[in-house]
Scaffold this motif. Structure first.
Motif, PDB file in Angstrom:
ATOM      1  N   LEU A  75       0.857  -0.859   0.136  1.00 22.74           N
ATOM      2  CA  LEU A  75      -0.175   0.455   0.042  1.00 22.74           C
ATOM      3  C   LEU A  75       0.802   0.934  -0.286  1.00 22.74           C
ATOM      4  CD1 LEU A  75      -2.837  -1.460   2.643  1.00 22.74           C
ATOM      5  CD2 LEU A  75      -3.003  -0.757  -0.230  1.00 22.74           C
ATOM      6  N   THR A  76       2.664   0.796   0.662  1.00 24.21           N
ATOM      7  CA  THR A  76       2.840   2.567   0.607  1.00 24.21           C
ATOM      8  C   THR A  76       3.488   2.863  -0.560  1.00 24.21           C
ATOM      9  OG1 THR A  76       4.480   1.076   1.613  1.00 24.21           O
ATOM     10  CG2 THR A  76       3.434   1.624   3.668  1.00 24.21           C
ATOM     11  N   LYS A  77       3.166   1.451  -1.907  1.00 21.67           N
ATOM     12  CA  LYS A  77       3.924   2.212  -2.799  1.00 21.67           C
ATOM     13  C   LYS A  77       2.573   2.618  -3.711  1.00 21.67           C
ATOM     14  CE  LYS A  77       7.550  -1.246  -2.614  1.00 21.67           C
ATOM     15  NZ  LYS A  77       7.799  -1.002  -1.188  1.00 21.67           N
ATOM     16  N   LEU A  78       1.450   2.592  -3.193  1.00 22.12           N
ATOM     17  CA  LEU A  78       0.253   2.807  -4.202  1.00 22.12           C
ATOM     18  C   LEU A  78       0.008   4.751  -4.371  1.00 22.12           C
ATOM     19  CD1 LEU A  78      -2.181   0.513  -3.427  1.00 22.12           C
ATOM     20  CD2 LEU A  78      -0.533   0.282  -5.118  1.00 22.12           C
ATOM     21  N   ASP A  79       0.238   4.895  -5.610  1.00 27.69           N
ATOM     22  CA  ASP A  79      -0.431   6.456  -5.753  1.00 27.69           C
ATOM     23  C   ASP A  79      -1.349   7.080  -4.949  1.00 27.69           C
ATOM     24  OD1 ASP A  79      -2.687   6.830  -7.865  1.00 27.69           O
ATOM     25  OD2 ASP A  79      -1.737   4.832  -8.121  1.00 27.69           O
ATOM     26  N   GLN A  80      -1.107   8.899  -4.732  1.00 28.41           N
ATOM     27  CA  GLN A  80      -2.747   9.396  -4.007  1.00 28.41           C
ATOM     28  C   GLN A  80      -3.565   8.926  -4.585  1.00 28.41           C
ATOM     29  OE1 GLN A  80      -1.583  10.781  -1.275  1.00 28.41           O
ATOM     30  NE2 GLN A  80       0.199   9.592  -1.626  1.00 28.41           N
ATOM     31  N   GLY A  81      -4.079   8.741  -5.396  1.00 25.79           N
ATOM     32  CA  GLY A  81      -5.305   8.880  -6.745  1.00 25.79           C
ATOM     33  C   GLY A  81      -5.996   7.794  -6.120  1.00 25.79           C
ATOM     34  N   PHE A  82      -4.941   6.486  -5.132  1.00 22.70           N
ATOM     35  CA  PHE A  82      -5.710   5.204  -4.377  1.00 22.70           C
ATOM     36  C   PHE A  82      -5.871   4.994  -3.764  1.00 22.70           C
ATOM     37  CE2 PHE A  82      -5.448   1.739  -1.462  1.00 22.70           C
ATOM     38  CZ  PHE A  82      -6.131   0.915  -2.432  1.00 22.70           C
ATOM     39  N   PHE A  83      -5.651   6.687  -2.905  1.00 26.39           N
ATOM     40  CA  PHE A  83      -5.950   6.378  -1.389  1.00 26.39           C
ATOM     41  C   PHE A  83      -6.394   7.353  -0.992  1.00 26.39           C
ATOM     42  CE2 PHE A  83      -1.981   4.810  -0.602  1.00 26.39           C
ATOM     43  CZ  PHE A  83      -1.796   4.297   0.037  1.00 26.39           C
ATOM     44  N   VAL A 291      -3.760  -4.235  -7.066  1.00 19.62           N
ATOM     45  CA  VAL A 291      -4.297  -2.927  -6.564  1.00 19.62           C
ATOM     46  C   VAL A 291      -1.936  -2.562  -7.630  1.00 19.62           C
ATOM     47  CG1 VAL A 291      -4.601  -0.705  -6.766  1.00 19.62           C
ATOM     48  CG2 VAL A 291      -5.910  -2.696  -6.155  1.00 19.62           C
ATOM     49  N   GLN A 292      -2.614  -2.014  -8.504  1.00 17.67           N
ATOM     50  CA  GLN A 292      -1.341  -1.862  -9.346  1.00 17.67           C
ATOM     51  C   GLN A 292      -1.516   0.148  -9.200  1.00 17.67           C
ATOM     52  OE1 GLN A 292       2.086  -3.935 -10.258  1.00 17.67           O
ATOM     53  NE2 GLN A 292       0.571  -5.521  -9.169  1.00 17.67           N
ATOM     54  N   SER A 293       0.153   0.664  -9.300  1.00 15.58           N
ATOM     55  CA  SER A 293       0.413   1.735  -8.582  1.00 15.58           C
ATOM     56  C   SER A 293       0.502   2.619 -10.371  1.00 15.58           C
ATOM     57  CB  SER A 293       1.573   2.182  -7.843  1.00 15.58           C
ATOM     58  OG  SER A 293       1.905   3.541  -7.915  1.00 15.58           O
ATOM     59  N   LYS A 294      -0.043   3.820  -9.934  1.00 20.07           N
ATOM     60  CA  LYS A 294       0.010   4.530 -11.471  1.00 20.07           C
ATOM     61  C   LYS A 294       1.263   5.145 -11.358  1.00 20.07           C
ATOM     62  CE  LYS A 294      -5.515   4.789 -12.134  1.00 20.07           C
ATOM     63  NZ  LYS A 294      -6.271   6.047 -11.652  1.00 20.07           N
ATOM     64  N   VAL A 295       1.732   4.854 -10.472  1.00 24.33           N
ATOM     65  CA  VAL A 295       2.811   5.977 -10.756  1.00 24.33           C
ATOM     66  C   VAL A 295       4.314   4.573 -10.070  1.00 24.33           C
ATOM     67  CG1 VAL A 295       4.674   7.607  -9.580  1.00 24.33           C
ATOM     68  CG2 VAL A 295       2.028   7.845  -9.650  1.00 24.33           C
ATOM     69  N   THR A 296       4.869   4.583 -11.671  1.00 23.81           N
ATOM     70  CA  THR A 296       6.064   3.802 -10.773  1.00 23.81           C
ATOM     71  C   THR A 296       7.254   3.593 -11.313  1.00 23.81           C
ATOM     72  OG1 THR A 296       5.668   2.745 -13.494  1.00 23.81           O
ATOM     73  CG2 THR A 296       4.504   1.562 -11.933  1.00 23.81           C
ATOM     74  N   ASN A 297       7.921   2.755 -10.848  1.00 21.70           N
ATOM     75  CA  ASN A 297      10.088   3.375 -11.266  1.00 21.70           C
ATOM     76  C   ASN A 297       9.963   3.587 -13.022  1.00 21.70           C
ATOM     77  OD1 ASN A 297      11.790   4.865 -10.369  1.00 21.70           O
ATOM     78  ND2 ASN A 297      13.182   2.693  -9.717  1.00 21.70           N
ATOM     79  N   PRO A 298      10.679   4.406 -13.668  1.00 23.39           N
ATOM     80  CA  PRO A 298      10.658   3.865 -14.712  1.00 23.39           C
ATOM     81  C   PRO A 298      11.828   3.401 -15.346  1.00 23.39           C
ATOM     82  CG  PRO A 298      12.037   5.880 -14.109  1.00 23.39           C
ATOM     83  CD  PRO A 298      10.953   5.215 -13.652  1.00 23.39           C
ATOM     84  N   PRO A 299      12.336   2.097 -16.097  1.00 21.79           N
ATOM     85  CA  PRO A 299      13.069   1.542 -16.288  1.00 21.79           C
ATOM     86  C   PRO A 299      14.468   1.452 -16.986  1.00 21.79           C
ATOM     87  CG  PRO A 299      11.839   0.985 -18.032  1.00 21.79           C
ATOM     88  CD  PRO A 299      11.163   2.343 -17.438  1.00 21.79           C
ATOM     89  N   PRO A 300      15.164   1.556 -15.926  1.00 20.89           N
ATOM     90  CA  PRO A 300      16.840   2.355 -16.366  1.00 20.89           C
ATOM     91  C   PRO A 300      16.904   1.975 -18.501  1.00 20.89           C
ATOM     92  CG  PRO A 300      17.295  -0.126 -15.397  1.00 20.89           C
ATOM     93  CD  PRO A 300      15.763   0.100 -15.429  1.00 20.89           C
ATOM     94  N   PRO A 301      17.935   2.770 -18.013  1.00 16.31           N
ATOM     95  CA  PRO A 301      18.833   3.631 -18.077  1.00 16.31           C
ATOM     96  C   PRO A 301      18.128   4.814 -17.342  1.00 16.31           C
ATOM     97  CG  PRO A 301      18.948   4.052 -20.135  1.00 16.31           C
ATOM     98  CD  PRO A 301      17.807   3.069 -19.953  1.00 16.31           C
ATOM     99  N   HIS A 302      18.057   5.557 -16.183  1.00 16.98           N
ATOM    100  CA  HIS A 302      17.543   6.577 -15.649  1.00 16.98           C
ATOM    101  C   HIS A 302      17.863   8.059 -16.066  1.00 16.98           C
ATOM    102  CE1 HIS A 302      16.152   3.779 -12.590  1.00 16.98           C
ATOM    103  NE2 HIS A 302      15.287   3.620 -13.163  1.00 16.98           N
TER     104      HIS A 302
END
Length: 561
Positions: A75-83, A291-302
């Protein structure tokens, strides 16, 4: 569990020699043997039960705790829209209440299938060994229960899901009541809130009772089947005993085995009902984990994050909505590195949403958010968020020490660095008034501190992060004049040399900003310095006039260089 089940078989088997050899035949030599054997059976059963309960309890509690920890980590990894769509009380119930079904898996399911399953096999074996015909007759009533059991199980699953939803609503009502307890008391709304909670609980009781009745109906049906079987065995077996083809000991051994057999068989059948309740909770838990977060870490290279000297902020043609409600509409502005940019406008203009997009608590629907000219969606998420220090009106403090609240998110903080932050944020001004100084607990949600003290702790936290971009969201709006003076001085020190974005309704706090961005209905309507915007006589001038009146506005313009 197997040992515990075996003792039941041993007990029922010993019934035959006890009746035939001791009570009827009068064999004195068998009395001590039978008595000692029965005592050993019960000793073994007690020790086996203690061992298996200890192991099962440890496993069930550990597994439940691990699942709850996993849910919180997810849950701590989900975006604010979920909350925004899921209230805290409902999430608390889903983490604690629904995951508790795993405890039932160990406590009821594994124990039931292990102990009761073994008991059924052992006792069924004793019954078959005693007389296979009696055994088949005893089971004649069970096939009649198939269809009613299927119908009841479906009902239990449906009612259990409704019960869990009602429990979540109850937890959410309690959460809101306790967080708003002062408002309830000040407005005299205690009775109203209690009434609303009572209505929710009545609904919960009704749904939980229906689910419980369904669960109870399953072993009741088993009792009906057992009654039919035992009656038929008594008629058939009693006739054989009267005729002398079977002994009383055989019948008592069989009757004991059968009586003991129906008890674990009833529990196993009840497990099918309990399993429907467990499935209802585990389905909700599984759905939460999916439930998947709509905000995810992009794949490298960053993309590399900019340093302090190049940490400019830009929004280009940004559109954003919560669910289907549009918030930002083609928003564009540029905040130079190392300068202070104020964002003002009426409530609902989308000002706070801008901060959420900068830190990727949510992502834009279209357009770009740039830091140092780089798209934030292509930066490492953790590295991006380290660029920001945030001080808001609603300061988030936890029931930990003031030290822990200040150093959170920063590793290896030296005493000298901590003391420097305490001094700069004026936290050391009130530490002597606290019982344990910096080791004093802040209380739930910082309730042990005043509003101004909480803000200074938040500023000390921001100072310690030493981030290149500072976000201030109504940081002084709820403070009295004395507290505001302390906090404003600390904020000025914090903003020095940093790219600073300030959200403010009180325009007096942003007069000295390098530029002011005026927002309305999700877009920029004006942009410029305080004096230039007043001269323009547009939206900013109207906001200023509302706060200070025409006379103050004219005096301010006359005093402007």
């Amino acid at each position: 569990m197997v040992i515990e089940a075996a003792t039941l078989g041993a007990f029922s088997y010993l019934i035959q020699p006890m009746f035939d050899d001791v009570f009827i035949a009068g064999n004195q030599g068998q009395i001590v043997f039978i008595a000692v054997a029965l005592a050993l059976v019960f000793f073994a059963r007690g020790l086996a039960r203690l061992a298996h309960q200890s192991v099962i309890t440890w496993q069930s509690e550990a597994a439940t705790a691990d699942l709850q920890t996993m849910l919180l980590a997810h849950l701590t990894k989900l975006d604010q829209g979920f909350f925004m769509l899921n209230a805290p009380g409902i999430l608390i119930e889903r983490v604690r209440g629904d995951s508790a079904a795993l405890r039932k898996v160990f406590g009821s399911l594994i124990t039931g299938l292990g102990r009761d399953g073994a008991s059924v096999i052992v006792l069924f074996g004793v019954a078959l060994w005693t007389d296979w015909q009696w055994t088949l007759i005893a089971l004649l009533g069970l096939p009649l229960l198939g269809l009613p059991l299927l119908a009841i199980q479906r009902m239990i699953r449906r009612r259990s899901t409704e019960s869990r939803l009602a429990a979540a609503e109850s937890s959410n009502r309690l959460n809101e009541a306790f967080h708003g307890i002062a408002t309830l008391q000040l407005t005299g709304s205690e009775a109203r809130e209690v009434g609303r909670f009572a209505k929710i609980k009545r609904n919960f009781v009704r749904k939980a009772t229906r689910a419980a009745i369904g669960k109870s109906a399953v072993p009741t049906l088993m009792d009906f089947g057992a009654a039919i079987g035992l009656a038929l065995v008594l008629i058939y077996g009693g006739s054989q005993i009267i005729e002398g083809t079977r002994t009383v000991g055989q019948f008592m051994s069989f009757f004991t085995a059968l009586g003991l057999l129906f008890d674990p068989l009833r529990r196993i059948t009840a497990l099918t009902a309990e399993w429907q309740s467990i499935i209802a909770s585990l389905e909700r838990t599984y759905a939460l984990l999916q439930v998947q977060s709509k905000v995810t870490n992009p794949p490298p290279p960053h993309l590399p994050v900019p340093d302090r000297n190049h940490a400019s902020v830009e929004l280009r043609n940004v559109r954003f909505s919560y669910d289907t409600e549009p918030v930002l509409n083609d928003l564009s502005f540029f905040a130079p590195a190392g300068k202070t940019t104020a964002i003002v406008g009426p409530s609902g203009a989308g000002k706070t949403t801008v901060f959420g997009l900068l830190t990727r608590l949510a992502d834009v629907d279209s357009g770009e958010v740039l830091i140092g000219g780089q798209d934030v969606r292509r930066m490492d998420l953790a590295a991006l968020r380290k660029l920001f220090a945030v001080v808001s009106q609603d300061t988030a403090l936890f029931n930990e020490t003031i030290r822990d609240n200040i150093v959170m998110g920063v590793k290896g903080v030296s005493d000298a660095a901590l003391q420097s932050a305490l001094n700069a944020a004026h936290v050391d001004d009130f530490l002597p008034l606290l019982s344990n100084g910096v080791e004093t607990l802040a209380g739930p949600r910082g309730s042990s501190l005043s509003g101004g003290q909480r803000q200074r702790v938040a500023i000390a936290r921001a100072l310690l992060r030493d981030a290149p971009i500072l976000l201030l969201d109504e940081a002084t709006s709820a403070l009295d004049a004395k507290s505001e003076a302390f906090v404003q001085d600390a904020l000025d020190r914090l903003a020095a040399g940093r790219t600073t974005l300030v959200i403010a309704h009180r325009l007096s706090t942003v007069r000295n900003a390098d530029q002011i961005v005026v927002m309305d209905r999700g877009r920029v309507v004006e942009q410029g310095s305080h004096d230039a915007l007043l001269d323009k006589g547009g939206a900013y001038a109207r906001l200023y006039a509302l706060q200070f009146g025409e006379q103050d506005q004219e005096q301010d313009q006359a005093n402007s260089p």
